[in-house]
Scaffold this active site. Structure first.
Site, short mmCIF file in Angstrom:
data_model
loop_
_atom_site.label_atom_id
_atom_site.label_comp_id
_atom_site.label_asym_id
_atom_site.label_seq_id
_atom_site.Cartn_x
_atom_site.Cartn_y
_atom_site.Cartn_z
N ARG A 34 6.51 14.22 -64.09
CA ARG A 34 6.88 15.26 -65.06
C ARG A 34 8.23 15.90 -64.72
NH1 ARG A 34 2.23 17.43 -68.21
NH2 ARG A 34 1.40 15.48 -69.02
N ARG A 38 8.93 20.91 -69.74
CA ARG A 38 9.13 22.29 -70.20
C ARG A 38 9.69 23.23 -69.16
NH1 ARG A 38 3.16 22.24 -72.42
NH2 ARG A 38 3.18 20.91 -70.57
N ARG A 47 13.73 19.76 -77.16
CA ARG A 47 12.36 19.74 -77.70
C ARG A 47 12.28 20.58 -79.00
NH1 ARG A 47 8.01 20.19 -79.39
NH2 ARG A 47 5.99 20.31 -78.38
N ASP A 84 4.78 9.09 -73.53
CA ASP A 84 3.47 9.62 -73.12
C ASP A 84 2.48 8.47 -73.02
OD1 ASP A 84 2.17 12.47 -72.81
OD2 ASP A 84 0.67 11.13 -73.67
N TYR A 160 -9.33 9.69 -73.06
CA TYR A 160 -8.77 10.47 -74.18
C TYR A 160 -9.20 9.88 -75.53
CZ TYR A 160 -5.85 13.05 -70.91
OH TYR A 160 -5.42 13.86 -69.89
O1 CP3 Z 1 8.83 13.30 -66.89
C1 CP3 Z 1 7.88 12.50 -66.98
O2 CP3 Z 1 6.95 12.42 -66.13
C2 CP3 Z 1 7.89 11.48 -68.10
C3 CP3 Z 1 7.13 11.70 -69.27
C4 CP3 Z 1 5.60 11.85 -69.25
C5 CP3 Z 1 4.93 12.77 -70.09
N1 CP3 Z 1 3.59 12.56 -69.97
C6 CP3 Z 1 5.59 13.76 -70.95
C7 CP3 Z 1 4.80 14.88 -71.48
C8 CP3 Z 1 4.63 11.11 -68.58
C9 CP3 Z 1 4.80 10.04 -67.52
C10 CP3 Z 1 3.36 11.57 -69.05
C11 CP3 Z 1 2.08 10.98 -68.62
C12 CP3 Z 1 0.82 11.57 -69.11
N2 CP3 Z 1 0.54 12.06 -70.35
C13 CP3 Z 1 -0.38 11.60 -68.35
C14 CP3 Z 1 -0.55 11.04 -66.96
C15 CP3 Z 1 -0.01 11.94 -65.92
C16 CP3 Z 1 -0.75 13.26 -65.73
O3 CP3 Z 1 -0.14 14.29 -66.02
O4 CP3 Z 1 -1.91 13.21 -65.32
C17 CP3 Z 1 -1.35 12.20 -69.15
C18 CP3 Z 1 -2.80 12.45 -68.77
C19 CP3 Z 1 -0.77 12.48 -70.43
C20 CP3 Z 1 -1.43 13.04 -71.63
C21 CP3 Z 1 -0.84 14.33 -72.01
N3 CP3 Z 1 0.45 14.50 -72.49
C22 CP3 Z 1 -1.46 15.60 -71.99
C23 CP3 Z 1 -2.87 15.87 -71.54
C24 CP3 Z 1 -0.52 16.51 -72.48
C25 CP3 Z 1 -0.74 17.99 -72.75
C26 CP3 Z 1 -0.80 18.79 -71.51
C27 CP3 Z 1 0.44 19.61 -71.37
O5 CP3 Z 1 0.95 19.66 -70.24
O6 CP3 Z 1 0.87 20.19 -72.37
C28 CP3 Z 1 0.68 15.82 -72.74
C29 CP3 Z 1 1.96 16.40 -73.24
C30 CP3 Z 1 3.21 16.08 -72.52
N4 CP3 Z 1 3.55 14.84 -72.04
C31 CP3 Z 1 4.29 16.98 -72.26
C32 CP3 Z 1 5.30 16.23 -71.63
C33 CP3 Z 1 6.66 16.71 -71.20
C34 CP3 Z 1 4.35 18.44 -72.68
C35 CP3 Z 1 4.43 18.51 -74.18
C36 CP3 Z 1 5.55 19.32 -74.77
O7 CP3 Z 1 6.73 19.25 -74.36
O8 CP3 Z 1 5.24 20.02 -75.73
#
Ligand code: CP3
Length: 354
Positions: A34, A38, A47, A84, A160
């Protein structure tokens, strides 16, 4: 395909790729899970312009821009594709939204009969903007920075798809897997297939290395861990190796505890991602002879910063200094992380010598 492969061989010197192959470098290469997100003001700005989170994932120009932001700001040795793990269910035909403040929301698939709603045939139609993002990032990255492609591992993605959202205990997927293992197996096989095709295309577009995120691998009983975590991961690794013999593969079975060892042994991953709870000396002794290790700073430490963060970073680098090590967190940054602390951490890693 052959061209792209010889192209990758022509650049064997990226520190992150060398460490992934087990080389002990002067200091570990680093990137952070990550690392785009944000907590960065420049991410929040892009974003806000992009519309929804999914619009950002499918906009190659903006997705490439946010992929590059942490590389520019911190000088990381790796850029992770901005996307994602849930774009795979979306590409298979499952309805997906990211609701503001709530996270992902999918139309749940809870039984074998509902798999008819999904199909592997046209996944690239929806995923082609992601491949274009990879191409754009590849073209913009410095030569010594590795581009990390990724996908969710089948078990985690399935949790999911079945629940329709994030759950604390993944109960809906576990219940289906226990009630009807043959039906659940079909979902997992569909995900193995889609994941191999997806990662193959990311590598063709320019990814140097790929990571499989199994964020919900923890807490399963042994037989389920073997069947739903190890077996599909091994299948993906075997199939990718046939396509890309030199591609380093990172497996991240978060919270797998005592199953880390059989996971590494049986899946054949090149690098294993360690969550924060994995003991350093145990991992150095038991896992590092079989695979390079990646991890495992507590993501709370960059919130606190200062000596607490740097002392723990030093302990991690010392513990893993005699084998392949990629410095990372034990899980991703959270939004309240101050970027100044991340910069301090990056400088500290860059200056450390074994
Ligand atoms: O910088 C990076 O790591 C690259 C991009 C990336 C994202 N998600 C962007 C993201 C990667 C590699 C992921 C993987 C991901 N997504 C996982 C596995 C890793 C982990 O965190 O366990 C999972 C389970 C997801 C599913 C997911 N995506 C969830 C549950 C959520 C919501 C939770 C939250 O933090 O809001 C997301 C959203 C998400 N994916 C965001 C980002 C930057 C935040 C959304 C936003 O900007 O509004």
């Amino acid at each position: 395909m052959i061209d792209a492969s010889s192209d990758r061989k022509a650049l064997p010197g990226k520190p992150l790729v060398r460490a992934a192959r087990g080389e002990a470098l002067e200091r570990p290469p680093f990137w952070f899970m990550r690392q785009a997100g944000r907590y960065l003001p420049e991410y929040r700005e892009v974003r806000a312009d992009a519309g929804s989170f999914l619009d950002l994932c499918y906009n190659p120009r903006l997705a490439a821009e946010v992929t590059l932001q942490p590389v520019r700001r911190f000088g990381t040795d790796g850029a992770i594709l901005f996307s994602d793990i849930l774009v795979i269910p979306h590409a298979l035909g499952q309805h997906l939204e990211f609701r503001e403040g709530e996270g992902p929301w999918l139309e749940p698939i809870t039984a074998e009969a509902e798999l008819a709603r999904l199909s592997c045939d046209r996944i690239h139609d929806r995923l082609s903007p992601v491949y274009e993002t990879v191409e754009r990032v590849r073209a913009a990255l410095p030569d010594d920075v590795a581009l990390i492609g990724f996908a969710g591992a089948p078990w985690t993605v399935a949790t999911y798809m079945v629940a329709g959202r994030g759950t604390p205990d993944q109960a809906p997927a576990r219940d289906w897997a226990y009630r009807d293992p043959a039906g659940f197996q079909r979902l997992i096989e569909m995900l193995v297939d889609a994941t191999v095709r997806y990662l193959d295309r990311q590598v063709r577009a320019g990814a140097d290395i790929v990571q499989l995120f199994d964020s919900w691998a923890g807490g399963l009983p042994e037989s389920a861990f073997e069947r739903w975590v190890i077996a599909p991961t091994r299948a993906i690794v075997e199939r990718l190796r046939k396509l890309w013999p030199d591609l380093p593969i990172i497996g991240f079975p978060r919270a797998a505890g005592a199953f880390y060892e059989p996971y590494v042994r049986a899946t054949g991953v090149d690098v294993v991602g360690l969550d924060t709870g994995v003991p350093l000396q145990w991992a150095a002794r038991t896992l590092q002879p079989m695979a390079a290790v990646q991890g495992n700073l507590d993501p709370r430490l960059p919130i606190v910063g200062g000596a607490a963060m740097l002392d723990e970073a030093r302990r991690i680098m010392e513990a893993f200094s005699s084998g392949g090590h990629i410095f990372n967190l034990g899980h991703g940054f959270v939004p309240q992380t101050p970027p100044e602390n991340v910069a301090q951490l990056a400088d500290f890693i860059r200056e450390w010598r074994r």
